[in-house]
Design a protein around this motif. Structure first.
Motif, PDB file in Angstrom:
ATOM      1  N   GLU A  70       0.826  -1.209   0.000  1.00  0.00           N
ATOM      2  CA  GLU A  70       0.000   0.000   0.000  1.00  0.00           C
ATOM      3  C   GLU A  70       0.861   1.261   0.000  1.00  0.00           C
ATOM      4  O   GLU A  70       0.571   2.226  -0.695  1.00  0.00           O
ATOM      5  N   ALA A  74       0.983   4.010  -2.980  1.00  0.00           N
ATOM      6  CA  ALA A  74       0.700   5.426  -2.699  1.00  0.00           C
ATOM      7  C   ALA A  74       1.850   6.313  -3.147  1.00  0.00           C
ATOM      8  O   ALA A  74       1.623   7.392  -3.729  1.00  0.00           O
ATOM      9  N   LYS A  78       1.857   9.210  -6.096  1.00  0.00           N
ATOM     10  CA  LYS A  78       2.268  10.571  -5.754  1.00  0.00           C
ATOM     11  C   LYS A  78       3.394  11.069  -6.641  1.00  0.00           C
ATOM     12  O   LYS A  78       3.411  12.220  -7.052  1.00  0.00           O
TER      13      LYS A  78
END
Length: 80
Positions: A70, A74, A78
């Motif tokens: 995860e 992420a 980004k």
């Protein structure tokens, strides 16, 4: 007994902190002192702070939750 402390902090951070202190009716010294008390109390007794204890267990994750995956996902979203 109070003691004077000199800190080097980015000007923009100081300006925002002063505004926050003013809006909350506190001094910048009081904010910093309270912060230092909070972080040192947590590290002294090794227990979770009351604020953190309130949020522990609020989120339920599936059994197969992969924290590293995860986080990687992420960060990719980004930065890519």
């Amino acid at each position: 007994m109070t003691t004077k402390l000199t800190l080097t902090v980015e000007k923009s951070v100081i300006e925002r902190a002063k505004l926050y202190a003013k809006n909350t009716g506190r001094s910048l010294s009081e904010l910093i002192e309270n912060y230092l008390i909070t972080i040192t109390e947590d590290s002294i007794d090794g227990e979770l702070s009351p604020k953190l204890q309130k949020i522990v267990g609020v989120v339920s994750l599936p059994e197969n939750f992969d924290e590293k995956e995860e986080l990687r996902s992420a960060l990719e979203k980004k930065h890519l």
